[in-house]
Design an enzyme around this catalytic site. Structure first.
Site, PDB file in Angstrom:
ATOM      1  N   LYS A  14     110.546 -61.274 -63.606  1.00 21.92           N
ATOM      2  CA  LYS A  14     111.426 -61.165 -62.423  1.00 21.92           C
ATOM      3  C   LYS A  14     112.877 -61.125 -62.855  1.00 21.92           C
ATOM      4  CE  LYS A  14     113.106 -65.580 -62.615  1.00 21.92           C
ATOM      5  NZ  LYS A  14     114.450 -65.934 -62.979  1.00 21.92           N
ATOM      6  N   ALA A 109     105.098 -66.756 -65.066  1.00 21.34           N
ATOM      7  CA  ALA A 109     104.133 -65.648 -64.987  1.00 21.34           C
ATOM      8  C   ALA A 109     102.808 -66.073 -65.612  1.00 21.34           C
ATOM      9  CB  ALA A 109     104.690 -64.412 -65.696  1.00 21.34           C
ATOM     10  N   ASP A 141     109.410 -71.207 -59.822  1.00 25.34           N
ATOM     11  CA  ASP A 141     109.315 -69.743 -59.818  1.00 25.34           C
ATOM     12  C   ASP A 141     107.872 -69.246 -59.821  1.00 25.34           C
ATOM     13  OD1 ASP A 141     112.053 -69.673 -59.947  1.00 25.34           O
ATOM     14  OD2 ASP A 141     112.166 -69.000 -62.037  1.00 25.34           O
TER      15      ASP A 141
HETATM   16  O1  C5P Z   1     110.671 -75.881 -61.297  1.00 20.67           O
HETATM   17  P1  C5P Z   1     110.845 -75.721 -62.776  1.00 20.67           P
HETATM   18  O2  C5P Z   1     110.002 -76.683 -63.558  1.00 20.67           O
HETATM   19  O3  C5P Z   1     110.655 -74.304 -63.244  1.00 20.67           O
HETATM   20  O4  C5P Z   1     112.353 -76.075 -63.066  1.00 20.67           O
HETATM   21  C1  C5P Z   1     112.817 -76.279 -64.375  1.00 20.67           C
HETATM   22  C2  C5P Z   1     114.109 -77.071 -64.309  1.00 20.67           C
HETATM   23  O5  C5P Z   1     115.151 -76.258 -63.761  1.00 20.67           O
HETATM   24  C3  C5P Z   1     114.061 -78.291 -63.424  1.00 20.67           C
HETATM   25  O6  C5P Z   1     113.578 -79.394 -64.126  1.00 20.67           O
HETATM   26  C4  C5P Z   1     115.528 -78.465 -63.047  1.00 20.67           C
HETATM   27  O7  C5P Z   1     116.244 -79.060 -64.108  1.00 20.67           O
HETATM   28  C5  C5P Z   1     116.015 -77.030 -62.955  1.00 20.67           C
HETATM   29  N1  C5P Z   1     115.962 -76.511 -61.564  1.00 20.67           N
HETATM   30  C6  C5P Z   1     116.902 -76.972 -60.646  1.00 20.67           C
HETATM   31  N2  C5P Z   1     116.878 -76.497 -59.367  1.00 20.67           N
HETATM   32  C7  C5P Z   1     115.963 -75.573 -58.983  1.00 20.67           C
HETATM   33  C8  C5P Z   1     114.997 -75.077 -59.907  1.00 20.67           C
HETATM   34  C9  C5P Z   1     115.035 -75.578 -61.204  1.00 20.67           C
HETATM   35  O8  C5P Z   1     117.752 -77.808 -60.965  1.00 20.67           O
HETATM   36  N3  C5P Z   1     115.971 -75.112 -57.737  1.00 20.67           N
END
Ligand code: C5P
Length: 313
Positions: A14, A109, A141
């Site tokens: 993406k 993904a 994501d």
């Molecule tokens: O959700 P995911 O595990 O992919 O997110 C990775 C990191 O990115 C989170 O631990 C956070 O530090 C940051 N993040 C954030 N705000 C979001 C998405 C991700 O701060 N909306």
């Protein structure tokens, strides 16, 4: 009937054509208005019955992918197995083409791909809504990687509304050596905002700019006008990614000089995305960028792309 033969799922990368980052929430995530577009670079996830869960990975950067329980595809297999009260007895193989830690949702993904592949292999027929909830547990994501196309992500990015897109957009991705850590990029974004708040009394840290989808950007997607989309591209994480990897400024300049309509850092970077007027322009820009010495390689591709798709008969 559970299958005995391998199941392969193809999942797209993406780009975020808009990534508006709001304040930090009590759970540590940031509120977003996040316009996702799936693009035609794909990982393939293949699952095969095995005695116990194991993960292998091939392709560019695969030596950077963890193969233990921290692997997002392994966690997806475990989560779906637990959801159905069974054991995650599969071999998950990831054939990578999406850059690792590149800001293009490669890990997400693989998680979406493993979820759909295991659901097909085990014939567990998980309803779409439940699959999307499991995706959201795995990462912000991951739901988008399952659905593909184009969508607005609210909340931490996981609450999706599909968006209409007309025609095809042509892109070039400048891929970097090595990745950037998403949490580090968000932390750097907060640090830069703290600094800005110190110098600009009008800057409100609690509400840096309430993230809203940009009407002009959504209209450009609907009409398929690449020039309008180019004018509306933006990513609030870009200053943070460039601060952590200053050489990205040269990559962005090289793309503009090569004739891109516009360019931006993809998600948390370090991949950079450049919008081109058509396929010929994309091929030319990719050639120029690849020879510029400002990236590892450059790949032309198109959007939107379909979400996770089972490719085995
Ligand atoms: O959700 P995911 O595990 O992919 O997110 C990775 C990191 O990115 C989170 O631990 C956070 O530090 C940051 N993040 C954030 N705000 C979001 C998405 C991700 O701060 N909306």
């Amino acid at each position: 009937m559970p299958r005995t033969a391998a199941v392969t799922v193809r999942v797209p990368a993406k780009v975020n054509v808009q990534l508006a980052v709001g304040a930090v929430r009590p759970d540590g995530y940031h509120d977003l208005a996040n316009v996702f577009l799936a693009v035609g670079l794909y990982d393939e996830v293949t699952v095969t019955p095995a005695d116990a869960l194991r993960v292998t990975c091939t392709g560019p950067g695969s030596d950077q992918v963890p193969l233990d329980g921290g692997n997002l595809a392994a966690r997806a297999a475990e989560l779906l197995a637990a959801h159905h009260g069974r054991t995650p007895d599969v071999h998950v193989h990831i054939a990578k083409d999406i850059p690792v830690a590149g800001g293009m949702a490669g890990g997400s993904a693989d998680a979406a791909g493993a979820l759909l592949a295991c659901d097909t292999l085990w014939d567990t027929r998980t309803p779409r809504e439940e699959l999307l909830e499991l995706c959201a547990e795995l990462g912000s994501d991951v739901p988008f990687s399952l659905v593909g196309g184009a969508a607005l992500g609210r909340g931490r990015g996981e609450q999706l509304t599909p968006l209409e897109v007309k025609g095809t957009f042509h892109w070039v991705f400048a891929l970097a050596d090595g990745g950037l850590s998403t949490p580090e990029v968000y932390r750097e974004c907060d640090r830069l905002r703290d600094l800005a708040a110190g110098t600009d009394p009008a800057f409100d840290l609690a509400d840096p700019a309430a993230p809203e989808a940009d009407a002009a950007l959504l209209a450009a997607l609907r009409t398929g006008d690449a020039h309008d989309l180019a004018a509306a591209l933006f990513n609030d994480l870009q200053p943070a990614a460039v601060s952590l990897r200053p050489s990205l400024a040269q990559t962005l300049t090289a793309g503009a000089d090569a004739g891109a309509l516009a360019g931006l850092v993809s998600g948390s970077g370090p991949s950079c995305a450049f919008l081109a007027s058509d396929a010929d322009a994309a091929a030319r820009i990719a050639g120029t960028l690849a020879a510029s010495g400002t990236c590892r390689t450059a790949r032309p591709t198109t959007s939107p792309a379909p979400g996770a798709t089972v490719t085995t008969p």
